[in-house]
Design a protein around this motif. Structure first.
Motif, PDB file in Angstrom:
ATOM      1  N   PRO A   5      49.868  20.388  11.170  1.00  0.00           N
ATOM      2  CA  PRO A   5      50.634  19.276  11.726  1.00  0.00           C
ATOM      3  C   PRO A   5      50.237  17.914  11.157  1.00  0.00           C
ATOM      4  O   PRO A   5      51.058  17.029  11.049  1.00  0.00           O
ATOM      5  CB  PRO A   5      50.319  19.347  13.224  1.00  0.00           C
ATOM      6  CG  PRO A   5      49.008  20.026  13.310  1.00  0.00           C
ATOM      7  CD  PRO A   5      48.940  20.965  12.134  1.00  0.00           C
ATOM      8  N   TRP A   6      48.974  17.756  10.739  1.00  0.00           N
ATOM      9  CA  TRP A   6      48.514  16.424  10.393  1.00  0.00           C
ATOM     10  C   TRP A   6      49.046  15.851   9.086  1.00  0.00           C
ATOM     11  O   TRP A   6      49.167  14.650   8.980  1.00  0.00           O
ATOM     12  CB  TRP A   6      47.002  16.317  10.474  1.00  0.00           C
ATOM     13  CG  TRP A   6      46.199  17.407   9.849  1.00  0.00           C
ATOM     14  CD1 TRP A   6      45.739  18.532  10.468  1.00  0.00           C
ATOM     15  CD2 TRP A   6      45.734  17.495   8.503  1.00  0.00           C
ATOM     16  NE1 TRP A   6      45.031  19.306   9.586  1.00  0.00           N
ATOM     17  CE2 TRP A   6      45.004  18.689   8.376  1.00  0.00           C
ATOM     18  CE3 TRP A   6      45.870  16.677   7.386  1.00  0.00           C
ATOM     19  CZ2 TRP A   6      44.413  19.079   7.197  1.00  0.00           C
ATOM     20  CZ3 TRP A   6      45.278  17.066   6.209  1.00  0.00           C
ATOM     21  CH2 TRP A   6      44.563  18.250   6.120  1.00  0.00           C
ATOM     22  N   PRO A   7      49.415  16.622   8.043  1.00  0.00           N
ATOM     23  CA  PRO A   7      49.950  15.934   6.860  1.00  0.00           C
ATOM     24  C   PRO A   7      51.462  15.742   6.888  1.00  0.00           C
ATOM     25  O   PRO A   7      52.035  15.221   5.956  1.00  0.00           O
ATOM     26  CB  PRO A   7      49.549  16.837   5.701  1.00  0.00           C
ATOM     27  CG  PRO A   7      49.469  18.187   6.285  1.00  0.00           C
ATOM     28  CD  PRO A   7      49.062  17.990   7.722  1.00  0.00           C
ATOM     29  N   ARG A   8      52.125  16.114   7.961  1.00  0.00           N
ATOM     30  CA  ARG A   8      53.587  16.050   7.992  1.00  0.00           C
ATOM     31  C   ARG A   8      54.127  14.641   7.817  1.00  0.00           C
ATOM     32  O   ARG A   8      55.178  14.456   7.236  1.00  0.00           O
ATOM     33  CB  ARG A   8      54.114  16.666   9.276  1.00  0.00           C
ATOM     34  CG  ARG A   8      53.982  18.161   9.253  1.00  0.00           C
ATOM     35  CD  ARG A   8      54.667  18.803  10.424  1.00  0.00           C
ATOM     36  NE  ARG A   8      54.405  20.234  10.375  1.00  0.00           N
ATOM     37  CZ  ARG A   8      54.284  21.001  11.416  1.00  0.00           C
ATOM     38  NH1 ARG A   8      54.420  20.491  12.624  1.00  0.00           N
ATOM     39  NH2 ARG A   8      54.038  22.276  11.283  1.00  0.00           N
ATOM     40  N   ALA A   9      53.417  13.656   8.344  1.00  0.00           N
ATOM     41  CA  ALA A   9      53.891  12.279   8.229  1.00  0.00           C
ATOM     42  C   ALA A   9      53.604  11.682   6.848  1.00  0.00           C
ATOM     43  O   ALA A   9      54.131  10.634   6.504  1.00  0.00           O
ATOM     44  CB  ALA A   9      53.239  11.418   9.307  1.00  0.00           C
ATOM     45  N   ALA A  10      52.789  12.351   6.063  1.00  0.00           N
ATOM     46  CA  ALA A  10      52.412  11.839   4.740  1.00  0.00           C
ATOM     47  C   ALA A  10      53.549  12.036   3.741  1.00  0.00           C
ATOM     48  O   ALA A  10      54.422  12.883   3.915  1.00  0.00           O
ATOM     49  CB  ALA A  10      51.159  12.556   4.248  1.00  0.00           C
ATOM     50  N   ASP A  11      53.510  11.235   2.710  1.00  0.00           N
ATOM     51  CA  ASP A  11      54.482  11.340   1.634  1.00  0.00           C
ATOM     52  C   ASP A  11      54.297  12.678   0.917  1.00  0.00           C
ATOM     53  O   ASP A  11      53.192  13.015   0.494  1.00  0.00           O
ATOM     54  CB  ASP A  11      54.269  10.170   0.664  1.00  0.00           C
ATOM     55  CG  ASP A  11      55.221  10.205  -0.505  1.00  0.00           C
ATOM     56  OD1 ASP A  11      56.406  10.546  -0.304  1.00  0.00           O
ATOM     57  OD2 ASP A  11      54.786   9.877  -1.627  1.00  0.00           O
ATOM     58  N   GLN A  12      55.372  13.435   0.773  1.00  0.00           N
ATOM     59  CA  GLN A  12      55.268  14.769   0.169  1.00  0.00           C
ATOM     60  C   GLN A  12      54.792  14.708  -1.275  1.00  0.00           C
ATOM     61  O   GLN A  12      54.062  15.582  -1.727  1.00  0.00           O
ATOM     62  CB  GLN A  12      56.606  15.493   0.266  1.00  0.00           C
ATOM     63  CG  GLN A  12      56.897  15.961   1.668  1.00  0.00           C
ATOM     64  CD  GLN A  12      58.123  16.851   1.732  1.00  0.00           C
ATOM     65  OE1 GLN A  12      58.770  17.118   0.735  1.00  0.00           O
ATOM     66  NE2 GLN A  12      58.440  17.305   2.919  1.00  0.00           N
ATOM     67  N   ALA A  13      55.204  13.667  -2.008  1.00  0.00           N
ATOM     68  CA  ALA A  13      54.754  13.538  -3.398  1.00  0.00           C
ATOM     69  C   ALA A  13      53.234  13.329  -3.454  1.00  0.00           C
ATOM     70  O   ALA A  13      52.557  13.869  -4.323  1.00  0.00           O
ATOM     71  CB  ALA A  13      55.476  12.389  -4.085  1.00  0.00           C
TER      72      ALA A  13
END
Length: 114
Positions: A5-13
């Motif tokens: 759940p924690w990297p979902r808000a991060a930029d996918q690139a």
């Protein structure tokens, strides 16, 4: 990114760049999670999930015990066994234990509120 759940808000690139080394070595999500469990949180804390993810498996693709699929499968099995086994609390009454996931989730929530 679907399993955590924690990297979902991060930029996918940015996340793709962070895991480039291990993705080139054909690591699975379980392999990355096992490698992250071995790394300690930086002394200053974690600001971005992508930064933690970039530092976590860095260099692991060439470390002994992590270079082949079979070796990584053994590491994942060890991780899974350790997670199933009940552990003694490693915290004091004044300082509750927090997982890396909880820490990153709280950091993301603080950034959204700021």
């Amino acid at each position: 990114m679907r399993r955590l759940p924690w990297p979902r808000a991060a930029d996918q690139a940015r996340i793709a760049w962070a895991v480039n080394e291990v993705s080139d070595a054909v690591w699975t999500a379980d392999d990355v999670l096992a490698a992250l469990d071995l790394r300690q949180e930086p002394p200053g804390g974690v600001r971005r999930a992508s930064g933690f993810l970039a530092a976590g498996p860095r260099g692991m693709a060439t470390m002994p015990g992590w270079t082949t699929r079979q070796q990584r499968a053994v590491q994942v099995d060890h991780r899974n066994a350790a997670r199933r086994r009940p552990r003694e609390p490693q915290h004091t009454a004044s300082q509750p234990a927090r997982t890396q996931r909880e820490h990153l989730t709280e950091a993301a929530q603080r950034r959204r509120m700021a």
